[in-house]
Scaffold this active site. Structure first.
Site, PDB file in Angstrom:
ATOM      1  N   LYS A  35      16.011  -5.761   3.327  1.00 20.97           N
ATOM      2  CA  LYS A  35      14.826  -6.101   4.118  1.00 20.97           C
ATOM      3  C   LYS A  35      14.962  -7.497   4.708  1.00 20.97           C
ATOM      4  O   LYS A  35      14.655  -7.716   5.889  1.00 20.97           O
ATOM      5  CB  LYS A  35      13.558  -6.015   3.268  1.00 20.97           C
ATOM      6  CG  LYS A  35      12.288  -6.351   4.042  1.00 20.97           C
ATOM      7  CD  LYS A  35      11.078  -6.507   3.133  1.00 20.97           C
ATOM      8  CE  LYS A  35      10.601  -5.202   2.602  1.00 20.97           C
ATOM      9  NZ  LYS A  35       9.311  -5.349   1.858  1.00 20.97           N
ATOM     10  N   THR A 121      -4.420  -8.749  -3.378  1.00 19.55           N
ATOM     11  CA  THR A 121      -5.689  -8.264  -3.906  1.00 19.55           C
ATOM     12  C   THR A 121      -5.539  -8.087  -5.407  1.00 19.55           C
ATOM     13  O   THR A 121      -4.735  -7.276  -5.865  1.00 19.55           O
ATOM     14  CB  THR A 121      -6.079  -6.934  -3.246  1.00 19.55           C
ATOM     15  OG1 THR A 121      -6.164  -7.120  -1.825  1.00 19.55           O
ATOM     16  CG2 THR A 121      -7.418  -6.442  -3.766  1.00 19.55           C
ATOM     17  N   GLY A 259     -15.156  12.761   8.888  1.00 17.18           N
ATOM     18  CA  GLY A 259     -13.748  13.139   8.980  1.00 17.18           C
ATOM     19  C   GLY A 259     -13.218  13.606   7.640  1.00 17.18           C
ATOM     20  O   GLY A 259     -13.974  13.970   6.741  1.00 17.18           O
ATOM     21  N   CYS A 266      -5.180   0.349   0.869  1.00 21.16           N
ATOM     22  CA  CYS A 266      -6.224  -0.540   0.337  1.00 21.16           C
ATOM     23  C   CYS A 266      -7.382   0.192  -0.330  1.00 21.16           C
ATOM     24  O   CYS A 266      -7.621   0.026  -1.525  1.00 21.16           O
ATOM     25  CB  CYS A 266      -6.749  -1.440   1.452  1.00 21.16           C
ATOM     26  SG  CYS A 266      -5.554  -2.677   1.991  1.00 21.16           S
TER      27      CYS A 266
END
Length: 478
Positions: A35, A121, A259, A266
């Site tokens: 990466k 988070t 929907g 998240c």
């Protein structure tokens, strides 16, 4: 400033690129050598509008570099962001293993007066754990200073993350010392031009704020989906009802679109983590659990509708799927409703043909060796399909050539999981329409609506006639 961002995933890369664009010297750290090499060459590991152009520009300008070594990156860093992923454990709790390991390594390399910012988070209390780790490491090593730590949760929506970072609606900083507030206020000054974006608070409140926001968003999505299902069972029009809801200033119009439910990296994981956190403090979290259940049930509702349409005989049926990412503007398929549907269809013996403009590779990786036929374009999916399921509201799916769709398909049923189409439009081309939140297919619903319209027209006609007669009566009898 000299900024280090540990973790070159979605949040870390957007943060690093945008801070470099603002004139800072940024070093991004990631343990993945491939990466890092790709990023150094200007290649993103995921799709995000506008980000690749910023990446290339900042690398060329010398303000953005990448490395695998935390120790090498630190140098004269003023601020270091921890943007390491916190995926869910099997019990739903947040996995902090990689984050805490990074903190241990960071403690041996952190320079004096560097502010450590937790961007990930994390459950309430995590910053305190990281502070203890860093202080222990610096006391053992060559440093003895007290670590200045802050919580700075991200509020980036995939598909518009660059816009959200450049022009945020709020910048949350949780800290307990003036130095951290001062440094981060200066760092974010270019993104706080009107001076009203910064929200300063204590660390625990900032940690909780991210979970609170995502829980409220998830609640709105699940609530409108539950209302939609109930409205459909009563032959009421949820779209008309949504116009009423949006007209109420106390409710507003955001996230009021029925929907197939939420997905992504998240909302599902943060809701699970918050439920787990509630258990640790002996809070029932009944609404959070209900939100989660409604969202999962919504996926089952769609599969049940498809199975019912084929009288429980899906084996050998060809089902086309438009859209694999959990929402448009991203190639993220984490917790995507499309993958859940595809898995259920394949297990039931259906042949699945799928197309997505950017998320095919991510879906292939997520689904592994599951037998799915990926198509090069949307119309190719329709060839000899017995039904078509529209799972992501990509722009190209909004106004397709329905005449060609009907010509290509063997069947004529469109399962519209995002409510993109009007039943009347599809019927002009001989296509049937199922929208989640209805207990009947689109044709039946339209007939109900037409009957209701005729009934109301007759009522108004009678009222107008009565009023006319009443007016004539007033002329005769003053």
């Amino acid at each position: 400033m000299n900024v280090v961002v540990i973790g070159s995933g979605y949040v870390g890369l957007v943060t690093g690129c945008c801070l470099a664009e603002a004139g800072n010297n940024v070093v991004c750290v990631d343990h993945d050598v491939k990466k890092v090499n790709a990023l150094t060459g200007g290649t993103l590991p995921f799709y995000e509008p506008e980000l690749e152009a910023i990446l290339d520009e900042q690398i060329q300008g010398g303000r953005l570099t990448f490395t695998t070594s935390i120790r090498h990156a630190m140098g004269k860093a003023n601020v270091v962001f921890l943007a390491v992923g916190t995926p869910p454990n099997s019990d739903g709790s947040a996995n902090l293993h990689n984050l805490l390991d990074c903190a241990k390594t960071l403690g041996q390399a952190i320079p004096d007066d560097c502010v450590v910012v937790v961007k990930s988070t994390v459950p309430v209390g995590t910053c305190e754990r990281i502070r203890r780790i860093l202080n222990n490491a610096t006391e053992i090593g060559r440093h003895t200073q007290r670590i200045s730590i802050a919580s700075n949760p991200e509020f980036l929506a995939e598909g518009r993350a660059v816009q959200d970072f450049r022009d945020p609606d709020r910048i949350v900083i949780g800290a307990d010392d003036p130095h951290a507030f001062s440094v981060l206020s200066d760092l974010y000054a270019p993104f706080n031009l009107d001076g009203n974006r910064l929200i300063l608070m204590d660390i625990r409140s900032a940690e909780f704020a991210k979970y609170a926001c995502n829980s409220m968003l998830a609640a709105r999505i699940s609530m409108i989906n539950e209302l939609s299902g109930l409205a459909g069972a009563l032959s009421a029009d949820i779209n008309a009802i949504c116009r009423v809801l949006k007209g109420d200033a106390r409710i507003g119009g955001s996230y009021l679109h029925p929907g197939v439910g939420y997905g992504g990296s998240c909302l599902p994981k943060d809701l699970s983590a918050l439920i787990d956190l509630a258990q640790t403090v002996d809070e029932p979290a009944d609404m959070l659990r209900s939100i989660q259940k409604v969202n999962l049930d919504q996926r089952e509702r769609l599969f049940h509708a498809i199975r019912t349409h084929f009288n429980d005989k899906l084996r050998g049926k060809t089902i086309g799927v438009w859209g694999l990412s959990f929402k448009p503007g991203t190639d993220d398929v984490r917790a995507a409703p499309s993958l859940s549907l595809i898995s259920s269809l394949v297990q039931a013996g259906a042949i699945v043909r799928a197309y997505d403009p950017v998320a095919e590779h991510a879906a292939q990786k997520a689904l592994g060796d599951m037998q799915v036929h990926y198509s090069p374009c949307a119309m190719d999916v329709c060839a000899n399909a017995d039904a078509l399921a529209v799972m992501t509201e990509w722009e190209e799916f909004g106004h397709p050539d329905f005449k060609e769709v009907a010509h290509q398909m063997r069947g004529n049923m469109i399962f519209d999981a995002r409510g993109l189409y009007q039943s009347e439009t599809l019927q002009r081309y001989g296509l049937e329409h199922y929208v989640l939140g209805q207990n009947k297919f689109g044709r039946v619903k339209m007939n109900v609506a037409q009957n209701n319209q005729r009934t109301w027209k007759q009522w108004f006609a009678r009222q107008e006639g009565g009023e006319a007669a009443h007016s004539n009566l007033r002329k005769i009898v003053p």
